[in-house]
Design a protein around this motif. Structure first.
Motif, PDB file in Angstrom:
ATOM      1  N   PRO A  85      10.090  -2.251   9.738  1.00  0.00           N
ATOM      2  CA  PRO A  85       9.192  -1.707   8.720  1.00  0.00           C
ATOM      3  C   PRO A  85       7.756  -1.746   9.213  1.00  0.00           C
ATOM      4  CG  PRO A  85      10.760  -3.240   7.725  1.00  0.00           C
ATOM      5  CD  PRO A  85      10.930  -3.363   9.214  1.00  0.00           C
ATOM      6  N   THR A  86       6.970  -0.739   8.836  1.00  0.00           N
ATOM      7  CA  THR A  86       5.591  -0.634   9.288  1.00  0.00           C
ATOM      8  C   THR A  86       4.787  -1.880   8.942  1.00  0.00           C
ATOM      9  OG1 THR A  86       5.660   1.766   9.073  1.00  0.00           O
ATOM     10  CG2 THR A  86       3.495   0.749   9.139  1.00  0.00           C
ATOM     11  N   ALA A  87       5.004  -2.416   7.752  1.00  0.00           N
ATOM     12  CA  ALA A  87       4.256  -3.606   7.330  1.00  0.00           C
ATOM     13  C   ALA A  87       4.506  -4.783   8.268  1.00  0.00           C
ATOM     14  CB  ALA A  87       4.630  -3.978   5.897  1.00  0.00           C
ATOM     15  N   LYS A  88       5.730  -4.904   8.786  1.00  0.00           N
ATOM     16  CA  LYS A  88       6.050  -5.998   9.714  1.00  0.00           C
ATOM     17  C   LYS A  88       5.271  -5.840  11.020  1.00  0.00           C
ATOM     18  CE  LYS A  88       9.462  -8.049   7.357  1.00  0.00           C
ATOM     19  NZ  LYS A  88       9.401  -9.470   6.910  1.00  0.00           N
ATOM     20  N   VAL A  89       5.155  -4.589  11.474  1.00  0.00           N
ATOM     21  CA  VAL A  89       4.432  -4.326  12.725  1.00  0.00           C
ATOM     22  C   VAL A  89       2.945  -4.633  12.548  1.00  0.00           C
ATOM     23  CG1 VAL A  89       3.880  -2.606  14.481  1.00  0.00           C
ATOM     24  CG2 VAL A  89       6.108  -2.548  13.341  1.00  0.00           C
ATOM     25  N   ILE A  90       2.384  -4.191  11.429  1.00  0.00           N
ATOM     26  CA  ILE A  90       0.967  -4.463  11.147  1.00  0.00           C
ATOM     27  C   ILE A  90       0.722  -5.963  11.099  1.00  0.00           C
ATOM     28  CG2 ILE A  90      -0.883  -4.218   9.448  1.00  0.00           C
ATOM     29  CD1 ILE A  90       0.361  -1.537   8.638  1.00  0.00           C
ATOM     30  N   ILE A 103      -8.113  -1.790   7.606  1.00  0.00           N
ATOM     31  CA  ILE A 103      -8.465  -0.537   6.928  1.00  0.00           C
ATOM     32  C   ILE A 103      -7.249   0.378   6.944  1.00  0.00           C
ATOM     33  CG2 ILE A 103      -9.945   1.512   6.976  1.00  0.00           C
ATOM     34  CD1 ILE A 103     -12.073  -0.166   8.322  1.00  0.00           C
ATOM     35  N   ILE A 104      -6.850   0.864   5.770  1.00  0.00           N
ATOM     36  CA  ILE A 104      -5.733   1.803   5.676  1.00  0.00           C
ATOM     37  C   ILE A 104      -6.136   2.954   4.761  1.00  0.00           C
ATOM     38  CG2 ILE A 104      -4.001  -0.003   6.027  1.00  0.00           C
ATOM     39  CD1 ILE A 104      -3.366   0.201   3.033  1.00  0.00           C
ATOM     40  N   GLY A 105      -5.406   4.068   4.872  1.00  0.00           N
ATOM     41  CA  GLY A 105      -5.621   5.207   3.992  1.00  0.00           C
ATOM     42  C   GLY A 105      -4.755   5.086   2.753  1.00  0.00           C
ATOM     43  N   VAL A 123       3.424  -4.242  -0.614  1.00  0.00           N
ATOM     44  CA  VAL A 123       4.226  -4.807   0.483  1.00  0.00           C
ATOM     45  C   VAL A 123       3.310  -5.473   1.504  1.00  0.00           C
ATOM     46  CG1 VAL A 123       5.776  -4.282   2.401  1.00  0.00           C
ATOM     47  CG2 VAL A 123       6.112  -3.169   0.185  1.00  0.00           C
ATOM     48  N   LEU A 124       2.210  -4.798   1.861  1.00  0.00           N
ATOM     49  CA  LEU A 124       1.261  -5.366   2.818  1.00  0.00           C
ATOM     50  C   LEU A 124       0.648  -6.657   2.296  1.00  0.00           C
ATOM     51  CD1 LEU A 124      -0.699  -2.254   4.178  1.00  0.00           C
ATOM     52  CD2 LEU A 124       0.877  -3.717   5.446  1.00  0.00           C
ATOM     53  N   LEU A 125       0.294  -6.664   1.027  1.00  0.00           N
ATOM     54  CA  LEU A 125      -0.319  -7.856   0.441  1.00  0.00           C
ATOM     55  C   LEU A 125       0.639  -9.043   0.457  1.00  0.00           C
ATOM     56  CD1 LEU A 125      -2.191  -6.240  -2.584  1.00  0.00           C
ATOM     57  CD2 LEU A 125      -3.233  -7.295  -0.560  1.00  0.00           C
ATOM     58  N   ARG A 126       1.939  -8.763   0.304  1.00  0.00           N
ATOM     59  CA  ARG A 126       2.928  -9.852   0.361  1.00  0.00           C
ATOM     60  C   ARG A 126       3.121 -10.337   1.797  1.00  0.00           C
ATOM     61  NH1 ARG A 126       5.792  -6.592  -3.402  1.00  0.00           N
ATOM     62  NH2 ARG A 126       7.146  -5.842  -1.733  1.00  0.00           N
ATOM     63  N   GLU A 127       3.117  -9.401   2.744  1.00  0.00           N
ATOM     64  CA  GLU A 127       3.369  -9.734   4.141  1.00  0.00           C
ATOM     65  C   GLU A 127       2.174 -10.421   4.796  1.00  0.00           C
ATOM     66  OE1 GLU A 127       5.904  -9.517   6.192  1.00  0.00           O
ATOM     67  OE2 GLU A 127       7.368  -8.536   4.901  1.00  0.00           O
ATOM     68  N   ASP A 132      -8.604  -9.360   4.597  1.00  0.00           N
ATOM     69  CA  ASP A 132      -9.141  -8.505   3.549  1.00  0.00           C
ATOM     70  C   ASP A 132      -8.718  -7.065   3.836  1.00  0.00           C
ATOM     71  OD1 ASP A 132     -10.477 -10.637   2.352  1.00  0.00           O
ATOM     72  OD2 ASP A 132     -12.239 -10.355   3.631  1.00  0.00           O
ATOM     73  N   PHE A 133      -8.308  -6.349   2.791  1.00  0.00           N
ATOM     74  CA  PHE A 133      -7.893  -4.955   2.942  1.00  0.00           C
ATOM     75  C   PHE A 133      -8.969  -4.014   2.405  1.00  0.00           C
ATOM     76  CE2 PHE A 133      -3.787  -7.032   3.266  1.00  0.00           C
ATOM     77  CZ  PHE A 133      -3.131  -6.261   4.219  1.00  0.00           C
ATOM     78  N   HIS A 134      -9.161  -2.897   3.113  1.00  0.00           N
ATOM     79  CA  HIS A 134     -10.070  -1.841   2.680  1.00  0.00           C
ATOM     80  C   HIS A 134      -9.253  -0.553   2.605  1.00  0.00           C
ATOM     81  CE1 HIS A 134     -13.550  -4.460   3.616  1.00  0.00           C
ATOM     82  NE2 HIS A 134     -12.763  -4.886   4.588  1.00  0.00           N
ATOM     83  N   VAL A 135      -9.097  -0.007   1.402  1.00  0.00           N
ATOM     84  CA  VAL A 135      -8.277   1.182   1.197  1.00  0.00           C
ATOM     85  C   VAL A 135      -9.195   2.386   1.014  1.00  0.00           C
ATOM     86  CG1 VAL A 135      -6.462   2.243  -0.184  1.00  0.00           C
ATOM     87  CG2 VAL A 135      -6.512  -0.250   0.095  1.00  0.00           C
ATOM     88  N   VAL A 136      -9.041   3.374   1.906  1.00  0.00           N
ATOM     89  CA  VAL A 136      -9.879   4.581   1.874  1.00  0.00           C
ATOM     90  C   VAL A 136      -9.071   5.716   1.262  1.00  0.00           C
ATOM     91  CG1 VAL A 136     -11.231   6.204   3.259  1.00  0.00           C
ATOM     92  CG2 VAL A 136     -11.092   3.793   3.931  1.00  0.00           C
ATOM     93  N   SER A 137      -9.611   6.355   0.238  1.00  0.00           N
ATOM     94  CA  SER A 137      -8.882   7.421  -0.437  1.00  0.00           C
ATOM     95  C   SER A 137      -8.703   8.620   0.486  1.00  0.00           C
ATOM     96  CB  SER A 137      -9.612   7.855  -1.707  1.00  0.00           C
ATOM     97  OG  SER A 137     -10.866   8.414  -1.379  1.00  0.00           O
ATOM     98  N   VAL A 138      -7.577   9.324   0.311  1.00  0.00           N
ATOM     99  CA  VAL A 138      -7.267  10.518   1.092  1.00  0.00           C
ATOM    100  C   VAL A 138      -7.432  11.734   0.191  1.00  0.00           C
ATOM    101  CG1 VAL A 138      -5.503  11.732   2.422  1.00  0.00           C
ATOM    102  CG2 VAL A 138      -5.630   9.240   2.490  1.00  0.00           C
ATOM    103  N   ALA A 139      -8.377  12.609   0.533  1.00  0.00           N
ATOM    104  CA  ALA A 139      -8.593  13.815  -0.266  1.00  0.00           C
ATOM    105  C   ALA A 139      -7.364  14.712  -0.183  1.00  0.00           C
ATOM    106  CB  ALA A 139      -9.832  14.566   0.237  1.00  0.00           C
ATOM    107  N   ARG A 140      -6.986  15.311  -1.312  1.00  0.00           N
ATOM    108  CA  ARG A 140      -5.775  16.132  -1.341  1.00  0.00           C
ATOM    109  C   ARG A 140      -5.868  17.349  -0.424  1.00  0.00           C
ATOM    110  NH1 ARG A 140      -1.843  15.062  -4.754  1.00  0.00           N
ATOM    111  NH2 ARG A 140      -2.161  13.578  -6.448  1.00  0.00           N
TER     112      ARG A 140
END
Length: 224
Positions: A85-90, A103-105, A123-127, A132-140
């Motif tokens: 799973p991607t979260a495990k790799v991160i 930083i993630i989108g 999932v990331l927060l549990r793993e 600290d996480f920074h979430v950047v919004s993705v424009a449609r």
């Protein structure tokens, strides 16, 4: 790739996936790293091996490599052929390199998807509990190329045709530009947009019936 930073108690990891938003995330991470004077890392994860990436994915990888060099990123990790799973790799990369900021989108996820699959952020927060996480919004509008308007991008080339340019799908000695062609959905002709890199910027020109409709948009001819 990177240079010695003044502050080593902080380090930033930018997680990117395919699409124009990746460059935006990397530049956001670079801005933060410059302010904090700390190392910056880039990570992308894919279940396919690198040799199986299509033309569109390969172009994004090449662009991110260029950015990593340009911005003196500490390291760019390409975790291909990855079954975990991607979260495990991160989490693994974050542990190995003492990451303190990630930083993630923001992914476009419906409420039903969150109920059935779970939120990737949760999932990331549990793993990973030590960053600290920074979430950047993705424009449609960024997703328009792959959802609803255009088919999947394919590698293509522009060759000079009299006073203009014509799109081709095989490499020849006459090719002047290499890029990705996005064909409009619902047309039997080669109508769409052609995207290519120039001076570390993404350029695009409209294509109608194989022809660049406005050659004046191409101001960066390759010198042979």
């Amino acid at each position: 790739m990177g240079k010695v930073k003044g502050r080593m108690d902080e380090s930033i990891l930018v997680c990117v996936y395919y699409g124009p938003n990746g460059e935006r995330l990397i530049r956001r991470g670079h801005k933060m790293a410059s302010i904090m004077d700390c190392p910056l890392y880039i990570l992308t994860v894919d279940p396919l091996p690198l040799d199986d990436f299509d033309a569109e994915k390969s172009q994004y990888i090449d662009r991110w490599r260029q950015l990593a060099e340009e911005l003196e990123v500490e390291d760019f990790f390409i975790c291909d052929n990855e079954r975990r799973p991607t979260a495990k790799v991160i989490k693994e990369i974050a542990h190995q390199h003492n990451i303190t900021q990630i930083i993630i989108g923001q992914t476009a996820q419906s409420r039903w998807e969150e109920i059935t699959k779970g939120s990737f952020m949760n999932v990331l927060l549990r793993e990973i509990t030590f960053v600290d996480f920074h979430v950047v919004s993705v424009a449609r509008y960024i997703k328009d190329e792959s959802e609803g308007m255009f088919e999947k991008g394919v590698r293509a080339y522009l060759v000079e045709d009299g006073t203009g340019y014509r799109i081709m799908f095989t490499l020849s000695k006459d090719a002047r530009f290499e890029g990705i062609f996005f064909k409009e959905i619902g047309t039997d002709f080669n109508n769409g947009i052609f995207k290519f890199m120039h001076n570390n910027k993404m350029c695009q020109v409209p294509i109608v019936d194989d022809i660049v409709t406005d050659p004046s948009l191409i101001s960066c001819k390759i010198q042979l």
